[in-house]
Motif scaffolding. Sequence first.
Motif, mmCIF file in Angstrom:
data_model
loop_
_atom_site.group_PDB
_atom_site.id
_atom_site.type_symbol
_atom_site.label_atom_id
_atom_site.label_comp_id
_atom_site.label_asym_id
_atom_site.label_seq_id
_atom_site.Cartn_x
_atom_site.Cartn_y
_atom_site.Cartn_z
ATOM 1 N N ASN A 33 -31.637 53.234 17.169
ATOM 2 C CA ASN A 33 -31.998 51.790 16.664
ATOM 3 C C ASN A 33 -32.548 51.978 15.512
ATOM 4 O O ASN A 33 -32.863 53.396 15.223
ATOM 5 C CB ASN A 33 -32.634 51.104 17.773
ATOM 6 N N GLU A 34 -32.927 51.339 15.120
ATOM 7 C CA GLU A 34 -33.701 51.238 12.857
ATOM 8 C C GLU A 34 -35.261 51.830 13.226
ATOM 9 O O GLU A 34 -35.289 52.953 12.935
ATOM 10 C CB GLU A 34 -33.825 49.605 13.283
ATOM 11 N N GLN A 35 -36.010 52.182 14.372
ATOM 12 C CA GLN A 35 -37.129 52.999 14.740
ATOM 13 C C GLN A 35 -36.720 54.114 14.834
ATOM 14 O O GLN A 35 -37.209 55.058 13.897
ATOM 15 C CB GLN A 35 -37.613 52.302 15.723
ATOM 16 N N ARG A 36 -36.035 54.873 15.643
ATOM 17 C CA ARG A 36 -35.612 55.393 16.114
ATOM 18 C C ARG A 36 -34.895 55.907 14.538
ATOM 19 O O ARG A 36 -35.087 57.155 14.516
ATOM 20 C CB ARG A 36 -34.809 55.533 16.877
ATOM 21 N N ALA A 37 -33.930 55.453 13.963
ATOM 22 C CA ALA A 37 -32.656 55.856 12.852
ATOM 23 C C ALA A 37 -34.279 56.326 12.063
ATOM 24 O O ALA A 37 -34.265 57.632 11.340
ATOM 25 C CB ALA A 37 -32.147 54.911 12.288
ATOM 26 N N VAL A 38 -35.935 55.526 11.022
ATOM 27 C CA VAL A 38 -36.094 56.235 10.698
ATOM 28 C C VAL A 38 -37.623 57.066 10.977
ATOM 29 O O VAL A 38 -37.739 57.836 10.296
ATOM 30 C CB VAL A 38 -37.449 54.662 10.158
ATOM 31 N N ALA A 39 -37.689 57.580 12.341
ATOM 32 C CA ALA A 39 -38.046 58.415 12.737
ATOM 33 C C ALA A 39 -37.035 60.008 12.455
ATOM 34 O O ALA A 39 -37.896 61.138 12.024
ATOM 35 C CB ALA A 39 -38.411 58.171 14.312
ATOM 36 N N LEU A 40 -36.389 59.920 12.616
ATOM 37 C CA LEU A 40 -34.941 61.175 11.579
ATOM 38 C C LEU A 40 -34.559 60.914 10.591
ATOM 39 O O LEU A 40 -33.672 61.824 10.222
ATOM 40 C CB LEU A 40 -33.930 60.633 12.721
ATOM 41 N N GLY A 41 -35.155 59.805 9.520
ATOM 42 C CA GLY A 41 -34.833 60.296 8.071
ATOM 43 C C GLY A 41 -34.219 59.482 8.351
ATOM 44 O O GLY A 41 -33.725 59.408 7.138
ATOM 45 N N GLN A 42 -33.127 58.630 8.761
ATOM 46 C CA GLN A 42 -32.351 58.196 8.484
ATOM 47 C C GLN A 42 -32.856 56.592 8.118
ATOM 48 O O GLN A 42 -33.914 56.297 8.087
ATOM 49 C CB GLN A 42 -31.788 57.567 9.339
ATOM 50 N N SER A 43 -32.283 55.830 7.135
ATOM 51 C CA SER A 43 -32.939 54.920 6.633
ATOM 52 C C SER A 43 -31.947 53.420 7.643
ATOM 53 O O SER A 43 -32.541 52.032 7.053
ATOM 54 C CB SER A 43 -32.156 53.873 4.791
ATOM 55 N N LYS A 44 -30.979 53.235 8.118
ATOM 56 C CA LYS A 44 -30.485 52.208 8.907
ATOM 57 C C LYS A 44 -30.648 52.693 10.651
ATOM 58 O O LYS A 44 -30.207 53.945 10.873
ATOM 59 C CB LYS A 44 -29.365 52.182 8.648
ATOM 60 N N ALA A 45 -30.277 51.772 11.054
ATOM 61 C CA ALA A 45 -29.842 52.067 12.597
ATOM 62 C C ALA A 45 -27.951 52.703 12.348
ATOM 63 O O ALA A 45 -27.899 52.380 11.806
ATOM 64 C CB ALA A 45 -29.873 50.820 13.585
ATOM 65 N N PHE A 46 -28.240 53.731 12.945
ATOM 66 C CA PHE A 46 -26.592 54.318 13.396
ATOM 67 C C PHE A 46 -26.312 53.745 14.875
ATOM 68 O O PHE A 46 -26.870 53.961 16.034
ATOM 69 C CB PHE A 46 -26.383 55.644 12.205
ATOM 70 N N HIS A 47 -24.842 54.461 14.672
ATOM 71 C CA HIS A 47 -24.489 54.898 16.483
ATOM 72 C C HIS A 47 -23.616 56.285 16.156
ATOM 73 O O HIS A 47 -23.288 56.369 15.521
ATOM 74 C CB HIS A 47 -23.684 53.977 17.276
ATOM 75 N N ALA A 48 -23.996 56.785 17.194
ATOM 76 C CA ALA A 48 -23.215 58.362 17.462
ATOM 77 C C ALA A 48 -21.550 57.447 18.075
ATOM 78 O O ALA A 48 -22.015 56.616 18.868
ATOM 79 C CB ALA A 48 -23.515 59.383 18.076
ATOM 80 N N ASP A 49 -20.465 58.276 17.425
ATOM 81 C CA ASP A 49 -19.498 57.920 18.429
ATOM 82 C C ASP A 49 -18.458 59.203 19.104
ATOM 83 O O ASP A 49 -18.240 59.829 18.386
ATOM 84 C CB ASP A 49 -18.550 57.319 17.025
ATOM 85 N N ALA A 50 -18.893 58.594 20.859
ATOM 86 C CA ALA A 50 -18.972 59.782 21.071
ATOM 87 C C ALA A 50 -16.980 60.486 21.464
ATOM 88 O O ALA A 50 -16.923 61.312 22.069
ATOM 89 C CB ALA A 50 -19.105 60.199 22.624
ATOM 90 N N SER A 51 -16.547 58.704 20.675
ATOM 91 C CA SER A 51 -14.918 59.376 20.964
ATOM 92 C C SER A 51 -14.302 59.631 19.619
ATOM 93 O O SER A 51 -13.030 60.074 19.668
ATOM 94 C CB SER A 51 -14.027 58.223 21.512
ATOM 95 N N ARG A 52 -15.277 60.329 19.042
ATOM 96 C CA ARG A 52 -14.556 60.089 17.489
ATOM 97 C C ARG A 52 -15.931 62.424 17.205
ATOM 98 O O ARG A 52 -16.189 62.483 16.669
ATOM 99 C CB ARG A 52 -15.532 59.815 15.862
ATOM 100 N N VAL A 53 -14.843 63.220 17.491
ATOM 101 C CA VAL A 53 -15.333 64.406 17.550
ATOM 102 C C VAL A 53 -14.909 65.475 17.212
ATOM 103 O O VAL A 53 -13.601 65.541 17.705
ATOM 104 C CB VAL A 53 -16.778 64.406 19.559
ATOM 105 N N ALA A 54 -15.205 66.897 16.750
ATOM 106 C CA ALA A 54 -14.143 67.287 15.583
ATOM 107 C C ALA A 54 -15.004 68.707 15.641
ATOM 108 O O ALA A 54 -16.262 68.329 15.301
ATOM 109 C CB ALA A 54 -13.726 66.627 14.360
#
Length: 116
Positions: A64-85
């Motif tokens: 979520n946005e709060q966690r994203a900001v704590a990680l140095g990111q500017s927006k909420a995001f999701h990691a897509d576990a179906s798109r791994v390389a």
Amino acid sequence: MKAGDYVRCNFPFREIAGPGPSPHIVLCLAVGRIQDEDFAVVAYTTTRVSFEGERRPRQHLLANEQRAVALGQSKAFHADASRVARLPLTQEYFPDLHNGQIATFGHDPAFVDKVA
């Protein structure tokens, strides 16, 4: 680079072999070496966090946005576990690779456990 790092990567498109056309933040799930080749296993991330239906698809793990900001990111995001390389550690795939080091944009090893 180590598991839990967010790094810029030219993540490949499904339709085209080789590196993607532009850098994108990915979540490093693991790093390793096979014979003479270093590699990283990475999960695609996206800031497009809206979805259709009543429940978020289970392969889309939300920061979520709060966690994203704590990680140095500017927006909420999701990691897509179906798109791994699994990608070679080269500058073609990781444009911030210099002298064996890759710049990071946050670190969250606990999130790796949720994706993997």
